[in-house]
Design an enzyme around this catalytic site. Structure first.
Site, PDB file in Angstrom:
ATOM      1  N   ARG A 131      -6.123  19.651  85.861  1.00 35.33           N
ATOM      2  CA  ARG A 131      -6.065  18.953  87.144  1.00 35.33           C
ATOM      3  C   ARG A 131      -6.674  19.829  88.238  1.00 35.33           C
ATOM      4  O   ARG A 131      -6.771  21.046  88.090  1.00 35.33           O
ATOM      5  CB  ARG A 131      -4.625  18.610  87.511  1.00 35.33           C
ATOM      6  CG  ARG A 131      -3.882  17.776  86.478  1.00 35.33           C
ATOM      7  CD  ARG A 131      -2.426  17.611  86.862  1.00 35.33           C
ATOM      8  NE  ARG A 131      -1.684  16.785  85.904  1.00 35.33           N
ATOM      9  CZ  ARG A 131      -1.015  17.250  84.866  1.00 35.33           C
ATOM     10  NH1 ARG A 131      -1.002  18.564  84.615  1.00 35.33           N
ATOM     11  NH2 ARG A 131      -0.360  16.442  84.049  1.00 35.33           N
ATOM     12  N   ARG A 138     -11.348  14.935  84.214  1.00 34.59           N
ATOM     13  CA  ARG A 138     -10.180  15.039  83.324  1.00 34.59           C
ATOM     14  C   ARG A 138     -10.137  13.845  82.378  1.00 34.59           C
ATOM     15  O   ARG A 138      -9.906  13.992  81.170  1.00 34.59           O
ATOM     16  CB  ARG A 138      -8.917  15.108  84.175  1.00 34.59           C
ATOM     17  CG  ARG A 138      -7.596  15.167  83.398  1.00 34.59           C
ATOM     18  CD  ARG A 138      -6.453  15.417  84.385  1.00 34.59           C
ATOM     19  NE  ARG A 138      -5.129  15.141  83.841  1.00 34.59           N
ATOM     20  CZ  ARG A 138      -4.408  16.015  83.144  1.00 34.59           C
ATOM     21  NH1 ARG A 138      -4.904  17.214  82.895  1.00 34.59           N
ATOM     22  NH2 ARG A 138      -3.195  15.700  82.718  1.00 34.59           N
ATOM     23  N   HIS A 195       0.616  16.570  79.369  1.00 34.37           N
ATOM     24  CA  HIS A 195       1.440  15.384  79.600  1.00 34.37           C
ATOM     25  C   HIS A 195       2.847  15.617  79.057  1.00 34.37           C
ATOM     26  O   HIS A 195       3.027  16.246  78.019  1.00 34.37           O
ATOM     27  CB  HIS A 195       0.833  14.163  78.909  1.00 34.37           C
ATOM     28  CG  HIS A 195      -0.335  13.586  79.641  1.00 34.37           C
ATOM     29  ND1 HIS A 195      -1.267  12.761  79.045  1.00 34.37           N
ATOM     30  CD2 HIS A 195      -0.730  13.703  80.942  1.00 34.37           C
ATOM     31  CE1 HIS A 195      -2.179  12.405  79.921  1.00 34.37           C
ATOM     32  NE2 HIS A 195      -1.882  12.965  81.075  1.00 34.37           N
TER      33      HIS A 195
END
Length: 296
Positions: A148, A245, A268
Protein backbone atom coordinates in the site's frame (compact mmCIF):
# COMPACT_ATOMS: atom_id res chain seq x y z
CA UNK A 1 -13.72 14.46 26.47
CA UNK A 2 -15.28 11.12 25.41
CA UNK A 3 -14.09 11.58 21.85
CA UNK A 4 -10.53 12.20 23.04
CA UNK A 5 -10.67 9.03 25.15
CA UNK A 6 -11.75 7.04 22.11
CA UNK A 7 -8.97 8.49 19.97
CA UNK A 8 -6.42 7.60 22.64
CA UNK A 9 -7.89 4.08 22.76
CA UNK A 10 -7.55 3.37 19.03
CA UNK A 11 -4.18 5.09 18.88
CA UNK A 12 -2.40 3.43 21.80
CA UNK A 13 -4.39 0.30 22.68
CA UNK A 14 -5.60 -0.76 19.24
CA UNK A 15 -2.46 0.74 17.66
CA UNK A 16 -4.19 1.95 14.52
CA UNK A 17 -2.04 3.75 11.96
CA UNK A 18 -1.85 7.58 12.08
CA UNK A 19 -3.79 7.70 8.80
CA UNK A 20 -6.63 5.57 10.24
CA UNK A 21 -6.74 7.57 13.48
CA UNK A 22 -6.95 10.79 11.48
CA UNK A 23 -9.81 9.37 9.37
CA UNK A 24 -11.72 8.29 12.48
CA UNK A 25 -11.29 11.73 14.04
CA UNK A 26 -12.42 13.46 10.86
CA UNK A 27 -15.56 11.28 10.56
CA UNK A 28 -16.52 11.81 14.20
CA UNK A 29 -15.92 15.57 14.05
CA UNK A 30 -18.07 15.74 10.92
CA UNK A 31 -20.92 13.89 12.62
CA UNK A 32 -20.71 15.93 15.83
CA UNK A 33 -20.81 19.17 13.86
CA UNK A 34 -23.88 17.93 11.98
CA UNK A 35 -25.93 17.07 15.08
CA UNK A 36 -25.04 20.16 17.11
CA UNK A 37 -28.01 22.49 17.48
CA UNK A 38 -27.10 25.95 18.81
CA UNK A 39 -30.45 26.16 20.54
CA UNK A 40 -30.18 22.73 22.16
CA UNK A 41 -26.53 21.59 22.18
CA UNK A 42 -25.72 17.94 22.85
CA UNK A 43 -23.62 17.65 26.00
CA UNK A 44 -23.48 13.85 26.42
CA UNK A 45 -23.23 10.91 23.97
CA UNK A 46 -26.37 9.31 25.47
CA UNK A 47 -28.37 12.13 23.86
CA UNK A 48 -27.45 10.95 20.36
CA UNK A 49 -30.28 9.05 18.63
CA UNK A 50 -30.43 6.73 15.64
CA UNK A 51 -32.68 9.32 13.95
CA UNK A 52 -29.80 11.80 13.95
CA UNK A 53 -27.49 9.21 12.45
CA UNK A 54 -30.01 8.43 9.69
CA UNK A 55 -30.44 12.14 8.98
CA UNK A 56 -26.66 12.45 8.69
CA UNK A 57 -26.55 9.56 6.24
CA UNK A 58 -29.24 11.24 4.11
CA UNK A 59 -27.25 14.47 4.19
CA UNK A 60 -24.13 12.62 3.05
CA UNK A 61 -26.08 11.04 0.18
CA UNK A 62 -27.39 14.46 -0.86
CA UNK A 63 -23.83 15.78 -0.85
CA UNK A 64 -22.84 13.06 -3.30
CA UNK A 65 -20.87 10.72 -1.04
CA UNK A 66 -20.69 7.13 -2.31
CA UNK A 67 -22.20 4.18 -0.46
CA UNK A 68 -18.69 2.95 0.29
CA UNK A 69 -17.73 6.23 1.99
CA UNK A 70 -21.02 6.44 3.92
CA UNK A 71 -20.60 2.86 5.16
CA UNK A 72 -17.08 3.65 6.30
CA UNK A 73 -18.25 6.71 8.21
CA UNK A 74 -21.08 4.76 9.85
CA UNK A 75 -18.57 2.04 10.76
CA UNK A 76 -16.59 4.73 12.58
CA UNK A 77 -19.70 5.66 14.57
CA UNK A 78 -20.39 2.01 15.38
CA UNK A 79 -16.91 1.57 16.80
CA UNK A 80 -17.10 4.82 18.78
CA UNK A 81 -20.45 4.06 20.40
CA UNK A 82 -19.45 0.44 21.01
CA UNK A 83 -16.45 1.78 22.92
CA UNK A 84 -18.72 4.04 24.97
CA UNK A 85 -20.97 1.09 25.84
CA UNK A 86 -17.94 -0.94 26.92
CA UNK A 87 -16.76 1.98 29.06
CA UNK A 88 -20.18 2.29 30.70
CA UNK A 89 -20.69 5.80 29.35
CA UNK A 90 -23.92 4.87 27.52
CA UNK A 91 -26.29 1.92 27.87
CA UNK A 92 -27.49 1.53 24.26
CA UNK A 93 -25.56 1.83 21.03
CA UNK A 94 -27.60 4.18 18.77
CA UNK A 95 -26.08 2.61 15.65
CA UNK A 96 -27.70 -0.78 16.41
CA UNK A 97 -30.82 0.21 14.44
CA UNK A 98 -28.88 1.61 11.49
CA UNK A 99 -28.97 -0.22 8.15
CA UNK A 100 -26.24 0.93 5.82
CA UNK A 101 -26.72 1.29 2.05
CA UNK A 102 -25.72 -1.59 -0.18
CA UNK A 103 -22.40 -1.20 -1.93
CA UNK A 104 -22.25 -1.86 -5.64
CA UNK A 105 -19.51 -4.37 -6.40
CA UNK A 106 -16.80 -2.96 -8.62
CA UNK A 107 -13.96 -4.94 -10.09
CA UNK A 108 -10.50 -3.71 -9.06
CA UNK A 109 -9.06 -1.27 -11.59
CA UNK A 110 -5.83 -2.57 -13.10
CA UNK A 111 -3.45 -1.61 -15.88
CA UNK A 112 -2.19 -4.05 -18.50
CA UNK A 113 0.90 -5.59 -16.93
CA UNK A 114 2.59 -6.07 -20.31
CA UNK A 115 2.35 -2.35 -21.08
CA UNK A 116 3.48 -1.48 -17.55
CA UNK A 117 6.50 -3.76 -17.86
CA UNK A 118 7.31 -2.30 -21.28
CA UNK A 119 7.24 1.23 -19.84
CA UNK A 120 9.51 0.25 -16.93
CA UNK A 121 11.97 -1.39 -19.32
CA UNK A 122 12.00 1.64 -21.63
CA UNK A 123 15.23 3.51 -20.91
CA UNK A 124 13.82 6.79 -22.22
CA UNK A 125 10.89 7.13 -19.80
CA UNK A 126 12.88 7.57 -16.58
CA UNK A 127 15.97 9.77 -16.34
CA UNK A 128 19.18 8.32 -14.87
CA UNK A 129 19.53 10.99 -12.17
CA UNK A 130 18.30 10.70 -8.58
CA UNK A 131 14.76 11.92 -9.27
CA UNK A 132 14.21 9.66 -12.26
CA UNK A 133 15.60 6.64 -10.42
CA UNK A 134 13.47 7.37 -7.37
CA UNK A 135 10.34 7.72 -9.50
CA UNK A 136 11.05 4.40 -11.18
CA UNK A 137 11.67 2.79 -7.79
CA UNK A 138 8.28 4.01 -6.56
CA UNK A 139 6.52 2.35 -9.51
CA UNK A 140 8.64 -0.82 -9.28
CA UNK A 141 8.11 -1.16 -5.52
CA UNK A 142 4.34 -0.79 -5.74
CA UNK A 143 3.98 -3.07 -8.77
CA UNK A 144 6.67 -5.52 -7.65
CA UNK A 145 5.47 -6.00 -4.06
CA UNK A 146 1.79 -5.01 -4.00
CA UNK A 147 2.30 -2.88 -0.90
CA UNK A 148 0.00 0.00 0.00
CA UNK A 149 1.00 3.65 -0.36
CA UNK A 150 1.18 4.06 3.43
CA UNK A 151 3.34 0.93 3.68
CA UNK A 152 5.79 2.21 1.07
CA UNK A 153 6.14 5.48 3.00
CA UNK A 154 6.93 3.44 6.12
CA UNK A 155 9.69 1.36 4.53
CA UNK A 156 13.13 2.29 5.86
CA UNK A 157 16.52 1.55 4.35
CA UNK A 158 17.08 -1.04 7.08
CA UNK A 159 13.91 -2.92 6.04
CA UNK A 160 15.52 -3.95 2.75
CA UNK A 161 17.50 -7.19 2.93
CA UNK A 162 19.61 -7.20 -0.21
CA UNK A 163 21.16 -10.58 0.59
CA UNK A 164 17.89 -12.45 1.06
CA UNK A 165 16.04 -10.37 -1.52
CA UNK A 166 13.19 -9.30 0.78
CA UNK A 167 11.55 -6.20 2.21
CA UNK A 168 9.94 -5.99 5.62
CA UNK A 169 6.61 -4.15 5.57
CA UNK A 170 4.57 -2.84 8.47
CA UNK A 171 0.93 -3.17 7.44
CA UNK A 172 -2.44 -2.51 9.01
CA UNK A 173 -2.78 -3.15 12.74
CA UNK A 174 1.04 -2.97 12.90
CA UNK A 175 1.27 -6.44 11.40
CA UNK A 176 4.66 -7.18 9.86
CA UNK A 177 5.12 -9.23 6.72
CA UNK A 178 8.06 -10.14 4.51
CA UNK A 179 7.74 -9.70 0.75
CA UNK A 180 10.23 -11.13 -1.77
CA UNK A 181 11.91 -8.76 -4.23
CA UNK A 182 12.85 -9.74 -7.76
CA UNK A 183 16.44 -9.35 -9.00
CA UNK A 184 15.64 -6.41 -11.28
CA UNK A 185 14.14 -4.48 -8.36
CA UNK A 186 17.15 -5.36 -6.20
CA UNK A 187 19.48 -3.92 -8.87
CA UNK A 188 17.38 -0.76 -8.99
CA UNK A 189 17.55 -0.45 -5.21
CA UNK A 190 21.35 -0.66 -5.33
CA UNK A 191 21.49 2.06 -7.97
CA UNK A 192 19.04 4.25 -6.03
CA UNK A 193 21.01 3.88 -2.78
CA UNK A 194 24.22 4.95 -4.51
CA UNK A 195 22.55 8.00 -6.03
CA UNK A 196 20.94 8.88 -2.69
CA UNK A 197 24.33 8.79 -1.00
CA UNK A 198 25.89 10.94 -3.72
CA UNK A 199 23.27 13.63 -3.14
CA UNK A 200 24.76 14.24 0.35
CA UNK A 201 21.43 15.15 1.91
CA UNK A 202 21.86 17.02 5.20
CA UNK A 203 18.94 15.53 7.16
CA UNK A 204 19.92 11.82 6.80
CA UNK A 205 16.37 10.46 6.63
CA UNK A 206 15.99 6.77 7.50
CA UNK A 207 13.12 6.38 5.02
CA UNK A 208 13.75 4.51 1.78
CA UNK A 209 11.80 6.95 -0.40
CA UNK A 210 12.78 10.60 0.06
CA UNK A 211 12.04 13.91 -1.64
CA UNK A 212 14.41 15.82 -3.91
CA UNK A 213 15.78 17.49 -0.76
CA UNK A 214 16.19 14.28 1.21
CA UNK A 215 13.16 14.63 3.48
CA UNK A 216 10.70 11.81 4.13
CA UNK A 217 8.40 11.28 1.16
CA UNK A 218 4.74 12.18 1.63
CA UNK A 219 1.52 10.67 0.20
CA UNK A 220 0.94 13.32 -2.47
CA UNK A 221 4.44 12.83 -3.89
CA UNK A 222 3.80 9.10 -4.35
CA UNK A 223 0.33 9.67 -5.79
CA UNK A 224 1.48 12.32 -8.31
CA UNK A 225 4.43 10.19 -9.37
CA UNK A 226 2.22 7.16 -10.04
CA UNK A 227 -0.40 9.27 -11.83
CA UNK A 228 2.25 10.86 -14.03
CA UNK A 229 3.74 7.60 -15.29
CA UNK A 230 0.51 5.63 -15.55
CA UNK A 231 -0.72 8.40 -17.86
CA UNK A 232 1.85 7.12 -20.37
CA UNK A 233 0.11 3.75 -20.68
CA UNK A 234 -3.48 4.17 -19.46
CA UNK A 235 -6.44 6.35 -20.39
CA UNK A 236 -8.60 5.26 -17.45
CA UNK A 237 -9.49 7.90 -14.88
CA UNK A 238 -8.06 6.03 -11.91
CA UNK A 239 -4.26 6.12 -11.84
CA UNK A 240 -3.52 5.75 -8.14
CA UNK A 241 -0.91 3.69 -6.24
CA UNK A 242 -3.68 1.24 -5.35
CA UNK A 243 -4.12 0.46 -9.05
CA UNK A 244 -0.58 -0.94 -9.00
CA UNK A 245 -1.47 -3.05 -5.95
CA UNK A 246 -4.49 -4.41 -7.82
CA UNK A 247 -2.34 -5.05 -10.89
CA UNK A 248 0.23 -6.93 -8.79
CA UNK A 249 -2.43 -9.25 -7.34
CA UNK A 250 -4.24 -9.79 -10.64
CA UNK A 251 -1.00 -10.56 -12.48
CA UNK A 252 -0.05 -13.19 -9.90
CA UNK A 253 -3.50 -14.76 -10.05
CA UNK A 254 -3.51 -14.85 -13.85
CA UNK A 255 -0.13 -16.59 -13.74
CA UNK A 256 -1.55 -19.32 -11.51
CA UNK A 257 -0.41 -18.16 -8.06
CA UNK A 258 -2.18 -19.64 -5.05
CA UNK A 259 -4.86 -17.35 -3.62
CA UNK A 260 -3.63 -17.89 -0.06
CA UNK A 261 -0.11 -16.88 -1.08
CA UNK A 262 -1.46 -13.68 -2.65
CA UNK A 263 -3.39 -13.03 0.56
CA UNK A 264 -0.17 -13.22 2.58
CA UNK A 265 1.73 -11.02 0.14
CA UNK A 266 -0.99 -8.35 0.25
CA UNK A 267 -1.32 -8.51 4.03
CA UNK A 268 -5.06 -9.20 3.96
CA UNK A 269 -6.60 -10.30 7.25
CA UNK A 270 -8.92 -12.80 5.58
CA UNK A 271 -9.28 -14.54 2.24
CA UNK A 272 -12.56 -12.80 1.32
CA UNK A 273 -10.66 -9.56 0.72
CA UNK A 274 -8.36 -11.34 -1.73
CA UNK A 275 -11.10 -13.22 -3.59
CA UNK A 276 -12.23 -10.05 -5.37
CA UNK A 277 -9.28 -10.53 -7.72
CA UNK A 278 -10.71 -13.82 -8.93
CA UNK A 279 -13.46 -11.83 -10.65
CA UNK A 280 -10.87 -10.09 -12.80
CA UNK A 281 -9.49 -13.48 -13.81
CA UNK A 282 -12.98 -14.77 -14.65
CA UNK A 283 -13.59 -11.70 -16.83
CA UNK A 284 -10.27 -12.36 -18.59
CA UNK A 285 -11.24 -15.99 -19.22
CA UNK A 286 -14.59 -14.85 -20.63
CA UNK A 287 -12.90 -12.51 -23.08
CA UNK A 288 -10.50 -15.24 -24.17
CA UNK A 289 -13.44 -17.63 -24.61
CA UNK A 290 -15.35 -15.14 -26.74
CA UNK A 291 -12.36 -14.58 -28.98
CA UNK A 292 -11.30 -18.20 -29.30
CA UNK A 293 -14.35 -20.48 -29.07
CA UNK A 294 -16.29 -21.11 -32.31
CA UNK A 295 -19.62 -21.15 -30.43
CA UNK A 296 -18.94 -17.93 -28.48
Amino acid sequence: MFLDRFIQYIKFEKRYSPHTVSAYRSDLDQFMNFIQDPGQPITHPQEVTHHQIRNWMVELMNEGFTSTTINRKVATLRKYFKFLVQEGVIAINPTSKIITPKIAKHLPVVVEDARLTQMLDNGEVFSDDFRGTRDKLIIEMLFGTGMRLSELLGVKDADINLYEGTVKVLGKRNKERIIPINQELLNLLLKYNELKKSENFSNNSLALIVTDKGANAYPKLIYLTVHKYLSHISTQNKKSPHVLRHTFATSLLNAGADLNAIKELLGHANLSATQIYTHNSVERLKSIYKLAHPKA
